[in-house]
Write a protein that holds these residues in place. Sequence first.
Motif, PDB file in Angstrom:
ATOM      1  N   VAL B  67       0.859  -1.184   0.000  1.00 35.68           N
ATOM      2  CA  VAL B  67       0.000   0.000   0.000  1.00 35.68           C
ATOM      3  C   VAL B  67       0.898   1.237   0.000  1.00 35.68           C
ATOM      4  CG1 VAL B  67      -1.802   1.244   1.274  1.00 35.68           C
ATOM      5  CG2 VAL B  67      -1.755  -1.270   1.312  1.00 35.68           C
ATOM      6  N   SER B  71      -3.341   3.517  -0.882  1.00 35.72           N
ATOM      7  CA  SER B  71      -3.903   2.722  -1.986  1.00 35.72           C
ATOM      8  C   SER B  71      -3.036   1.503  -2.268  1.00 35.72           C
ATOM      9  CB  SER B  71      -4.007   3.564  -3.263  1.00 35.72           C
ATOM     10  OG  SER B  71      -4.949   4.589  -3.086  1.00 35.72           O
ATOM     11  N   GLN B  72      -3.691   0.379  -2.494  1.00 41.60           N
ATOM     12  CA  GLN B  72      -2.968  -0.841  -2.848  1.00 41.60           C
ATOM     13  C   GLN B  72      -2.260  -0.665  -4.191  1.00 41.60           C
ATOM     14  OE1 GLN B  72      -5.513  -4.165  -3.657  1.00 41.60           O
ATOM     15  NE2 GLN B  72      -3.835  -5.637  -3.762  1.00 41.60           N
ATOM     16  N   THR B  74      -0.574  -2.748  -7.248  1.00 40.51           N
ATOM     17  CA  THR B  74      -0.519  -4.103  -7.791  1.00 40.51           C
ATOM     18  C   THR B  74       0.675  -4.300  -8.728  1.00 40.51           C
ATOM     19  OG1 THR B  74      -2.053  -3.433  -9.522  1.00 40.51           O
ATOM     20  CG2 THR B  74      -3.005  -4.492  -7.584  1.00 40.51           C
TER      21      THR B  74
END
Lengths: 237, 96
Positions: B67, B71-72, B74
């Motif tokens: 994170v 926010s994550q 990816t």
Amino acid sequence: MDIPGFGQEGQEKLRNTTALVSRTGGLGGPIALQLAAAGIGKLVLAHGGNLQPSDLNRQVLMRHGSLGQPRIESARETLQAFNPHITVETVNANINEENAEELVGSADIVFDAAPRFNERFLLNRQCVRQRKSLIDAAMFSMEGQVVTIVPGLTPCLACLYPEEPPHWNRRFPVLGAVSSLIANIAVVQGICLLTGIGDAHLGKMIYIDTAGMNLRKIAIQRRIDCAVCQSVPSAAP
Amino acid sequence: MPKTVNVTITYTAQLARAAGVEQESATAMQGSPLTLLLRDRAVACSAEMKELLFDSDDTLRKSIVVVVDGSQITNPDSFSLERDHDLFLMMPISGG
Ligand SMILES: [Zn+2]
């Protein structure tokens, strides 16, 4: 419940809802208890095995006098004594390949409180396949997290964890107060989702570290290559 | 001349135990990949930390939730570090 925006309509929605709770231990027990307190119409509970002394530090539906007896029976008796106006259906088994499809199919909403990732992934797959909302609650020591999964609207559990974590142990440090806290947040999220009150925090993970009393809301991402939910079309929120 | 930036890293669950701290500050080259910093920190910390974060191919495990600023992320391999980034590394948990 005299909560703004809830009213008779909200209560009716809960009364007409069937909730599946996977496991009735430290997380799932308080989840089931608070759903019963809120007046959920029907609880379907799945938990196998007999009550052990080591369960009693967190599993609030259990009773000392039931040691050695099926956990699910203790859960049912406690819940029915607490609220005789709800229906409690029990399965003396954990979620598995044989029962997952039918159990998820019987519910309007699913609460996952299983300690093993294979059970969680199985429930996630079934919920995505059957387009059922899933509230995933987890904890470790003084930390915990809740993720609300609505297929088509949010990332799923496999978006969050694309592979089975290799280092998760079946035995984990647990404080009952922490698991109850996380369970209660899971129920709040479920009730928000069912009734439309408050914020169901779709697309967010709620993370709490109770040692420092820190709370984070983390935006989680849907993976376009997710093995579970990539074929589910995105729906408008 | 390349600039360095300071970032904060917070660890959860077994990662915090392996790191011995829940939070630390770190310095990285501005624009460098996030994964590079994590690999450096893991090697400097312990073999246990390296094992928790990276697989046998030295790839960041996909089960680690990364994170940044709430926010994550990816794509940690291609994510570039900037000044004051708040990194939150989450070990998967499943207790009940
Ligand atoms: Zn997914």
